[in-house]
Design an enzyme around this catalytic site. Structure first.
Site, PDB file in Angstrom:
ATOM      1  N   ASP A 144       7.714 -13.291 -13.474  1.00 52.22           N
ATOM      2  CA  ASP A 144       8.196 -12.509 -14.620  1.00 52.22           C
ATOM      3  C   ASP A 144       8.637 -13.433 -15.749  1.00 52.22           C
ATOM      4  O   ASP A 144       9.535 -13.090 -16.515  1.00 52.22           O
ATOM      5  CB  ASP A 144       9.342 -11.592 -14.187  1.00 52.22           C
ATOM      6  CG  ASP A 144      10.506 -12.380 -13.585  1.00 52.22           C
ATOM      7  OD1 ASP A 144      10.316 -13.591 -13.305  1.00 52.22           O
ATOM      8  OD2 ASP A 144      11.592 -11.804 -13.393  1.00 52.22           O
ATOM      9  N   ASP A 195      12.664 -14.731 -19.453  1.00 51.77           N
ATOM     10  CA  ASP A 195      12.678 -14.370 -18.035  1.00 51.77           C
ATOM     11  C   ASP A 195      13.250 -12.955 -17.924  1.00 51.77           C
ATOM     12  O   ASP A 195      14.312 -12.659 -18.490  1.00 51.77           O
ATOM     13  CB  ASP A 195      13.529 -15.354 -17.242  1.00 51.77           C
ATOM     14  CG  ASP A 195      13.400 -15.136 -15.751  1.00 51.77           C
ATOM     15  OD1 ASP A 195      12.408 -15.623 -15.178  1.00 51.77           O
ATOM     16  OD2 ASP A 195      14.284 -14.481 -15.161  1.00 51.77           O
ATOM     17  N   LEU A 196      12.536 -12.064 -17.246  1.00 49.87           N
ATOM     18  CA  LEU A 196      12.954 -10.670 -17.155  1.00 49.87           C
ATOM     19  C   LEU A 196      14.102 -10.519 -16.164  1.00 49.87           C
ATOM     20  O   LEU A 196      14.074 -11.055 -15.057  1.00 49.87           O
ATOM     21  CB  LEU A 196      11.783  -9.788 -16.732  1.00 49.87           C
ATOM     22  CG  LEU A 196      10.552  -9.789 -17.655  1.00 49.87           C
ATOM     23  CD1 LEU A 196       9.512  -8.816 -17.130  1.00 49.87           C
ATOM     24  CD2 LEU A 196      10.939  -9.443 -19.092  1.00 49.87           C
TER      25      LEU A 196
END
Length: 396
Positions: free
Chosen positions: A300, A257-258
């Site tokens: 994301d 997960d960004l």
């Protein structure tokens, strides 16, 4: 199955039959007209011969005033084909000898000639006149004479056309359409297009293959990044689990997960966010093996499936995790300056962290949340009910 009256062959025959029927009628009429001309020419010759022969036969009885013999000859003339009436002017008896039906025949069908008796000295003596009425040469009769032959030719031609059309349609259209229908019903591409197919059918098949490939790509791959989507990822993970269960190998699931992605979207717009997602996707894809899979689950969030080998897969997975984080953290060039994000990664290993796809994803998601430093999903809640349904920040 379509109704038989709507098959290509039936429709072809139904549309061709009026044309063939018209061709048959025109051919029959043309043949009858040609035959009529021949019949009229032959009839003219026969009439002249009849007039000459019987005129010669009547001259002697009329010269001798033998009306009985002349009448017999006139009656015998009625036995000739096409003769309808005979009229003999007997100058000796100053009377007419009439046999047959009295008709008002057209001048073309009524022949007459003066009768002369030629004596031994060669002198010609008029003895009367012969008039013969002939049956007209009918166009209808001429047509019926040739109709049987024309009908036989038409039926033979129709059978040949229908048989040839059935074979040609089956080879040129029927077989290709059958293969196309099978491919369409199973939602797959047509693997090969035979060289003998017509250009139009080949173009349709190639267009269909292109559209199916595009639909399959849209159905299994993320439109923005080109990575596998959730549907393709699920099926791939299930296949990997079955394979490693048979071989007793390890399997790793990494959930990424960004971090700091939402500020980039808010500050620079979605085009900048799309650039970040595409760049990260390319970096992830470049760092795994061809047998591994990188997928975008949405927003994301990404996931990677690593199949373990003969070496210690745990060390390989942890080493890859570090390289992934380092690669993701590299700046991304943008017209507004450099963009930079980091990633929180969670790792789950089969069979240590779970032996099902749901369990592995739930463990990797919890590990990712722990790495992010935030709250973790409640234990026991399946990933698709908790982590995958949470609000995703970023681009779809």
């Amino acid at each position: 199955m379509p109704h038989s009256s709507r098959t290509l062959h039936a429709r072809f025959v139904r549309q061709l039959l009026p044309v063939l029927t018209l061709a048959f009628v025109l051919a029959a009429l043309g043949t009858a007209w040609v035959n009529l001309r021949h019949q009229r020419s032959d009839a003219e010759n026969q009439r002249q011969q009849t007039l000459q022969v019987f005129g010669t036969a009547l001259s002697k009885p009329l010269r001798d005033c033998d009306s009985a013999t002349a009448t017999s000859i006139a009656q015998a003339m009625l036995l000739q084909p096409q003769v309808r009436s005979v009229t003999v002017e007997d100058q000796c008896a100053q009377s007419l000898i009439q046999t047959g039906a009295a008709t008002r025949a057209p001048s073309s069908d009524l022949l007459h000639a003066p009768l002369h008796y030629v004596d031994e000295a060669g002198a010609r003596h008029p003895v009367g006149e012969l008039r013969i009425g002939f049956a007209p040469v009918s166009f209808i009769d001429s047509a019926f004479e040739t109709l049987a032959l024309q009908l036989v030719i038409f039926i033979a031609m129709l059978q040949a056309v229908i048989t040839s059309a059935a074979w040609a349609l089956e080879r040129i259209i029927g077989q290709p359409l059958h293969l196309l229908r099978q491919a369409m019903r199973s939602h797959r591409t047509l693997e090969s297009v035979p060289a003998h197919w017509a250009a139009e059918i080949t173009e349709v098949a190639q267009t269909y293959n292109t559209q199916v490939n595009e639909l399959q790509r849209l159905a299994h791959y993320d439109a923005l990044t080109g990575l596998a989507n959730r549907t393709l990822f699920d099926s791939h993970l299930q296949r990997c689990l079955r394979r490693v269960q048979r071989r007793e190998n390890a399997l790793h699931v990494l959930v990424l997960d960004l971090d700091d992605f939402k500020p980039i979207n808010d500050r620079h717009g979605h085009q900048a966010g799309d650039l970040v997602l595409q760049t990260i996707a390319a970096r992830l894809q470049a760092m795994v093996r061809p047998t591994d899979m990188v997928a975008r689950l949405g927003g994301d969030e990404f996931v990677i499936v690593l199949s373990g080998g003969e070496t210690d897969p745990a060390l390989d997975a942890h080493a890859l995790l570090q390289r992934l984080q380092h690669s993701i953290a590299q700046p991304i060039a943008h017209r507004h300056g450099q963009l930079q994000v980091h990633a929180s990664v969670g790792l789950a290993t089969y069979p240590h962290d779970g032996n099902t796809a749901q369990a592995l994803l739930a463990h990797a998601d919890q590990a990712m949340y722990a790495a992010k430093g935030g709250a973790t999903p409640r234990a026991g809640i399946p990933r698709q009910d908790a982590a995958w349904t949470r609000q995703q920040v970023g681009n779809r």
